[in-house]
Write a protein that holds these residues in place. Sequence first.
Motif, short mmCIF file in Angstrom:
data_model
loop_
_atom_site.label_atom_id
_atom_site.label_comp_id
_atom_site.label_asym_id
_atom_site.label_seq_id
_atom_site.Cartn_x
_atom_site.Cartn_y
_atom_site.Cartn_z
N ASN A 132 -7.29 -37.73 -62.08
CA ASN A 132 -6.51 -38.23 -63.21
C ASN A 132 -5.59 -39.38 -62.83
OD1 ASN A 132 -6.62 -36.63 -65.99
ND2 ASN A 132 -7.16 -35.22 -64.33
N MET A 133 -5.24 -39.50 -61.56
CA MET A 133 -4.49 -40.68 -61.13
C MET A 133 -5.40 -41.89 -60.97
SD MET A 133 -1.20 -40.24 -60.89
CE MET A 133 -0.51 -41.29 -59.63
N GLY A 134 -6.71 -41.68 -60.98
CA GLY A 134 -7.64 -42.80 -60.87
C GLY A 134 -7.87 -43.27 -59.45
N PHE A 135 -7.61 -42.40 -58.45
CA PHE A 135 -7.86 -42.77 -57.04
C PHE A 135 -9.35 -42.60 -56.75
CE2 PHE A 135 -3.37 -40.97 -56.29
CZ PHE A 135 -2.78 -42.19 -56.58
N LEU A 136 -10.18 -43.40 -57.39
CA LEU A 136 -11.61 -43.08 -57.41
C LEU A 136 -12.34 -43.46 -56.13
CD1 LEU A 136 -12.13 -43.84 -61.15
CD2 LEU A 136 -12.44 -41.65 -60.04
N ASN A 137 -11.89 -44.47 -55.41
CA ASN A 137 -12.49 -44.74 -54.10
C ASN A 137 -12.17 -43.60 -53.13
OD1 ASN A 137 -13.99 -47.33 -53.99
ND2 ASN A 137 -12.06 -48.20 -54.70
N TYR A 138 -10.93 -43.16 -53.13
CA TYR A 138 -10.53 -42.02 -52.29
C TYR A 138 -11.28 -40.76 -52.72
CZ TYR A 138 -7.57 -38.02 -51.05
OH TYR A 138 -7.11 -36.81 -50.61
N TYR A 139 -11.34 -40.52 -54.00
CA TYR A 139 -12.02 -39.35 -54.58
C TYR A 139 -13.49 -39.34 -54.18
CZ TYR A 139 -13.59 -36.45 -58.61
OH TYR A 139 -14.14 -35.51 -59.45
N LEU A 140 -14.14 -40.51 -54.27
CA LEU A 140 -15.55 -40.63 -53.89
C LEU A 140 -15.73 -40.38 -52.40
CD1 LEU A 140 -18.45 -41.33 -54.66
CD2 LEU A 140 -17.84 -43.75 -54.53
N SER A 141 -14.78 -40.87 -51.59
CA SER A 141 -14.90 -40.67 -50.14
C SER A 141 -14.81 -39.19 -49.78
CB SER A 141 -13.82 -41.47 -49.41
OG SER A 141 -12.55 -40.85 -49.48
N LEU A 142 -13.97 -38.42 -50.48
CA LEU A 142 -13.87 -36.98 -50.20
C LEU A 142 -15.18 -36.27 -50.57
CD1 LEU A 142 -10.30 -35.78 -51.23
CD2 LEU A 142 -11.12 -36.64 -49.04
N GLY A 143 -15.76 -36.65 -51.70
CA GLY A 143 -17.02 -36.04 -52.09
C GLY A 143 -18.13 -36.31 -51.09
N LEU A 144 -18.24 -37.57 -50.65
CA LEU A 144 -19.27 -37.93 -49.67
C LEU A 144 -19.01 -37.27 -48.32
CD1 LEU A 144 -19.58 -41.74 -50.52
CD2 LEU A 144 -21.33 -39.99 -50.93
N ALA A 145 -17.73 -37.23 -47.90
CA ALA A 145 -17.40 -36.59 -46.63
C ALA A 145 -17.71 -35.10 -46.68
CB ALA A 145 -15.93 -36.83 -46.30
N SER A 146 -17.48 -34.46 -47.83
CA SER A 146 -17.81 -33.03 -47.97
C SER A 146 -19.30 -32.80 -47.79
CB SER A 146 -17.36 -32.53 -49.35
OG SER A 146 -15.97 -32.61 -49.50
N PHE A 147 -20.11 -33.65 -48.42
CA PHE A 147 -21.56 -33.56 -48.23
C PHE A 147 -21.93 -33.74 -46.76
CE2 PHE A 147 -22.75 -34.44 -52.81
CZ PHE A 147 -23.56 -33.33 -52.93
N SER A 148 -21.32 -34.75 -46.13
CA SER A 148 -21.66 -35.06 -44.74
C SER A 148 -21.33 -33.90 -43.81
CB SER A 148 -20.91 -36.33 -44.30
OG SER A 148 -21.28 -36.70 -43.00
N VAL A 149 -20.15 -33.30 -43.96
CA VAL A 149 -19.77 -32.18 -43.10
C VAL A 149 -20.72 -31.00 -43.32
CG1 VAL A 149 -17.98 -30.47 -42.60
CG2 VAL A 149 -17.35 -32.86 -42.97
#
Length: 490
Positions: A132-149
């Motif tokens: 909701n704050m719109g931190f979408l690059n950060y948000y996307l990085s967490l999603g991708l990092a979760s998949f990677s781990v």
Amino acid sequence: MPAAPGWQFVSEKKWAILVISILAILPCLWHRRIEAGDLGSHVYNAWLAQLIEKGQAPGLYIVRQWNNVLFDWLLLHTANIAGLAAAEKIVVCLCLLIFFWGVFSFVAAASGQPPWFLIPAIAMLAYGYSFNMGFLNYYLSLGLASFSVALLSRGRGFERLLGMFIAPLILLAHPIGLLWLAGMVLYLLLWTKLPKWWNLLAPAAALAALFVLHWYLAHQSAFPVDWAHDPFYLMSGVDQLTLYGQRYTVLGWAALAFGVLCVLVDVISRRRDSSFWQSVRLPAGLYLVAIVAVAFLPENLRPSVTGGWIGLLASRLTAICAIFGLCLMSCLKPRKWHLAGFSACAIVFFAFLYQDTQVLNRMESNAVALVSPLPFGTRVIATIWAPPGSRVSFIGHIADRACIGHCFSYANYEASSGQFRIRAHPGSPVVSASDDDTEDMQAGEYDVEDEDLPLKQIFQCDERDLTKLCIRDLAAGEKNGRLGYKPPAN
């Protein structure tokens, strides 16, 4: 324990995944526009990038950058094909699904079983503070990092290779995601390679490193650091549910209390089960380290005195605390009442979210009505404030998105911050090149100068109805926030 969900899992559960995915993106589609704080600025800057490519944005240029850009690249290239309005929906839904299923996979890898009973909790986190704050690059990085781990720790063969290939995309999205991935890989290596209780050196080493980093940041004088953030007890990840008012805080505490109850019931009923205690050691240690990390890291820092701030660092990092909290929950024995309780919390959460984003949509429609008659290229500054009690403070960027096709948002912070692809030369008629000036403009504390004119201000002109907006011409020598609503000083 079985391998984490992989290609076989996707094949077997494809219809369940499809239905859940459709339900997950519904909040992105229930209004005309997605209201997510800084998203309005990202969409506006994608439009500026199109103008730069056409030579229609004087004083602006694009630099090559290898971090904090993935969402913007996706948005721009999708917009070039489908238009900005459709691109916003498509790319945000894609990011939402990457985060949602990335966290699901990460949590499944932690427990060795798909966390179906935690689906409502994962959905709330996916639409939490970071989104909701719109931190979408950060948000996307967490999603991708979760998949990677998940792929690296539980995958087999090609899946592990895919987990490594994701790493460059994480860096393109945001460096925090890559740092989290690197930290997780090192932590898991120490945990798995050290014998028995010696693997407790992993959390001890992490805590020691955090203490050293905290000491350095607290004692250095090269750049300013701001330590003010929420009290320690709010850093558990429950703050990710606190959005537009006090009622979210109450809901967050209710969700946390229910989660604690779930854990206590399992602890009591399985207290003599050694396998249970063995399964929770790793996620419990990670959860503790994450909470301490948030407490030891600053809320804001400015590595360069001329560049932009890295803001709300601790506040956004609690999303990682929440992910580890879900990992701990996933080690419990699933029960029907677990799913019922989290579903009840999710229903209330999304009902609140629908109401509040509907109000923001109405406000943005008013902003569009104000700027639509303006001659193309008119410079505009917006001083738009969130309602009292709201934790989502970036709603002023609705004016940026409203300006697309009509006007230039002169206080556009991305160009002056030096942290994004689009940059401004001094004297650009499109946007101020000074980060300090853009901060003052957004705060309503900027002294208008002759060279800024002509310049207009969009402001909230009715304290009883903050969605009502007005527009006026600014004059040299006045503060741009002289008129209009301002929140009371703390």
